[in-house]
Design a protein around this motif. Structure first.
Motif, short mmCIF file in Angstrom:
data_model
loop_
_atom_site.label_atom_id
_atom_site.label_comp_id
_atom_site.label_asym_id
_atom_site.label_seq_id
_atom_site.Cartn_x
_atom_site.Cartn_y
_atom_site.Cartn_z
N ALA A 285 0.76 -1.08 -0.05
CA ALA A 285 -0.15 -0.03 -0.13
C ALA A 285 1.22 0.86 0.32
N ALA A 286 2.12 1.29 0.81
CA ALA A 286 3.09 2.30 1.13
C ALA A 286 3.92 2.53 -0.53
N LEU B 63 -3.81 6.53 1.77
CA LEU B 63 -4.51 8.59 2.09
C LEU B 63 -3.89 9.48 2.06
N GLU B 64 -2.40 9.48 2.37
CA GLU B 64 -1.04 10.24 2.11
C GLU B 64 -1.34 10.51 0.69
N ARG C 288 -12.66 7.01 7.50
CA ARG C 288 -12.09 7.71 6.86
C ARG C 288 -12.30 7.57 5.12
N ILE C 289 -11.58 6.37 4.81
CA ILE C 289 -11.21 5.95 3.87
C ILE C 289 -12.68 5.67 2.68
N ALA C 290 -14.11 5.36 3.29
CA ALA C 290 -15.11 5.49 2.64
C ALA C 290 -15.19 7.15 2.83
#
Length: 317
Positions: free
Chosen positions: A226-227, A257-258, A282-284
């Motif tokens: 993911a990173a 997200l970032e 947060r994702i949603a």
């Protein structure tokens, strides 16, 4: 091998067992089904896969067959997939309409995924230049040297541990039409020895110019993936991204997200994850207002009190 079932379809065609009961009614037309050819070694002790395949070619017009599923070919942990693959490649002059093949459609009851003995599966790509969809289940002894195929649009490799040699072979292949790539990376305990650095040629966006769907699934290093995804040039041209079935936690989700915007995606699949409820929200909230369909189903809890070390992939043994 939880979470793995027989295929329900291939090439958009319903999967149909060639060895079906008469009560199921007449067989469909040759091109109207994805045909599963398999033998059960304990129930069909006197029946070999070669005999079953010969019966299939005699009963179903081979020139009309568009999709073929290679199921259990006997004691798959004793005899590798070169046995059925050799028979299918030898029939290339008869299976003239074949567009899709899946090798190793076995469930846990038939064989654990780590017990499925594979081989050099690219022999099928060489024998069938018209294939557009190709899939494999099982990583043991799997061989995938760099190959070129002009028409292949979808490649799926499902394992509990994907050897780095296979990852490198796939990424060094010339697949100009490839639109969908799904790799189940698995865990090191079952042969999954690829790391994020091995994915760099893919994530750079320099491979597979037509790619718009990427699945890097079922990995014990899902946070690191993911990173890397967060800044990967490839992501800008993806429509669907699948990081499901692995050990993704808050740290990996935060990196997504970032990083670069993901609001252009149609789908972000994160099911089977270790996110907290606040991180799910947060994702949603970051993506769904932009029309991204986010799958956050199947939240998991680590085993015992081991925290991140207790996270597990959906499929391993």
């Amino acid at each position: 091998m939880s979470g793995v079932d027989h295929l329900h379809e291939l090439l958009g065609l319903p999967a149909v067992d060639f060895q079906q009961d008469e009560s199921d009614g007449p067989r469909p037309a040759a091109g109207a089904a994805a045909w599963r050819v398999s033998v059960e070694p304990y129930e069909d002790e006197d029946r070999t896969w070669e005999q079953e395949f010969a019966s299939f070619l005699a009963a179903v017009d081979p020139a009309g067959v568009r999709a073929l599923i290679i199921g259990q070919w006997g004691e798959s942990y004793e005899e590798n997939s070169s046995y059925p693959i050799g028979l299918v490649t030898a029939a290339a002059d008869r299976l003239t309409s074949l567009e899709a093949v899946f090798v190793g459609d076995l469930t846990m009851e038939e064989s654990e995924i780590s017990w499925i003995e594979q081989s050099d599966v690219t022999a099928l790509l060489a024998a069938y230049p018209a294939l557009v969809e190709f899939g494999v289940r099982g990583g043991s002894e799997l061989v995938f040297p760099p190959t070129r195929h002009e028409r292949l649009r979808s490649l799926t490799i499902e394992t509990g541990g994907l050897p780095v040699s296979v990852v490198r072979g796939v990424l060094d292949s010339e697949l100009p039409a490839l639109e969908r790539l799904d790799l189940w990376l698995g865990v090191s305990a079952y042969g999954g020895d690829a790391d994020v650095a091995d994915l760099a040629p893919l994530l750079s966006g320099t491979r597979f110019p037509a790619l718009h769907h990427l699945g890097l699934r079922n990995s014990e290093v899902e946070n690191e993936i993911a990173a890397a995804i967060a800044s990967a040039p490839l992501v800008a041209r993806l429509r669907t991204l699948d990081l499901s079935c692995g050990t993704l936690g808050n740290e990996g989700a935060a990196a997504l997200l970032e990083g670069q915007p993901l609001t252009h995606l149609d789908v972000l699949d994160l099911h089977h994850h270790f996110l907290t409820e606040p991180m799910e929200r947060r994702i949603a909230e970051a993506l769904e207002p932009h029309g991204v369909r986010v799958d956050l189903s199947d939240r998991c809890e680590p085993w015992g009190d081991r925290g991140a070390e207790g996270r597990y992939t959906s499929v391993s043994e």
